[in-house]
Scaffold this active site. Structure first.
Site, PDB file in Angstrom:
ATOM      1  N   GLY A  39      72.960-108.712  73.606  1.00  0.00           N
ATOM      2  CA  GLY A  39      73.004-107.834  72.446  1.00  0.00           C
ATOM      3  C   GLY A  39      73.217-106.395  72.866  1.00  0.00           C
ATOM      4  O   GLY A  39      73.856-106.108  73.883  1.00  0.00           O
ATOM      5  N   CYS A  40      72.672-105.491  72.098  1.00  0.00           N
ATOM      6  CA  CYS A  40      72.818-104.065  72.338  1.00  0.00           C
ATOM      7  C   CYS A  40      72.376-103.662  73.739  1.00  0.00           C
ATOM      8  O   CYS A  40      71.249-103.933  74.139  1.00  0.00           O
ATOM      9  CB  CYS A  40      71.990-103.323  71.296  1.00  0.00           C
TER      10      CYS A  40
END
Length: 209
Positions: A39-40
């Site tokens: 993810g981020c």
């Protein structure tokens, strides 16, 4: 990154249920570099940066071509890249097996396909980019172990992508969570992950000195 993303906690497993890999990797055989995508990269950088033995972390892009390895292109979700971090670590202090345990237990939800919470797209996929045959063998074995044990409530979606080049992200992404603790995304997604790390893996943390 979506500032309205739900808290970035792994809702499909409790961290204490995630065991370390059964396959050992002696320090002498550990290359000391890991590239992970969960993810981020603001969030994963914040988690792994707190671990003892981690020498440096760089956010970047892996899994796509050089000419599209920039934030604007990657955010389209069609560049082929994943937001990733490159971790350089001391295998005598923390090894690749421990990094994988943290990756699957608290750094992200490995059962989400091409997303993490409200961050949706292949750029947010769960992926590991093995740096050598030892890492790839250990990773494949570990994913089988976790799957056979039925620890997660859904199938593990993590992809294994060897042979990919890592491209550094723009400088403003480096140490983003540390420099922007009050940013809504950091408060809502990154901070809870860091809290879980402190709660469940205190023995792996850097000294407060």
């Amino acid at each position: 990154m979506s500032v309205c993303a739900i808290p970035g906690l792994n809702l499909s497993v409790s961290p204490e249920q995630v065991p370390p890999p059964g396959m050992p990797l002696p320090p002498a055989m550990d290359c000391g570099v890991a590239i992970l995508a969960g993810g981020c990269f603001w969030c994963t950088e914040a988690v792994f940066g707190a671990l003892d033995g981690v020498r440096s972390i760089a956010p970047g892009y892996a899994g796509g071509r050089a000419e599209r390895a920039n934030y604007e292109a990657v955010c389209t979700g069609v560049s082929g890249h994943a937001e990733a971090i490159r971790i350089e670590y001391d295998p005598a202090v923390i090894g690749f097996p421990a990094l994988l345990q943290v990756f699957f237990a608290v750094a992200h939800d490995a059962t989400q396909l091409n997303r993490q919470g409200n961050d949706i797209g292949s750029q947010y996929r769960s992926a590991v980019f093995p740096q050598d045959g030892q890492q790839e063998q250990l990773l494949r074995s570990y994913i089988r172990e976790l799957g056979d044990a039925g620890i997660f409530l859904a199938p593990i979606a993590t992809t294994i992508e060897p042979g990919q080049i890592f491209y550094l992200a723009e400088r403003y992404h480096f140490d983003y969570a540390t420099r922007n603790p009050d940013q809504p995304y950091i408060r809502g997604v990154s901070a809870p992950k860091a809290g879980k790390l402190r709660q469940y893996f205190p023995h792996l943390l850097k000294s407060a000195d």
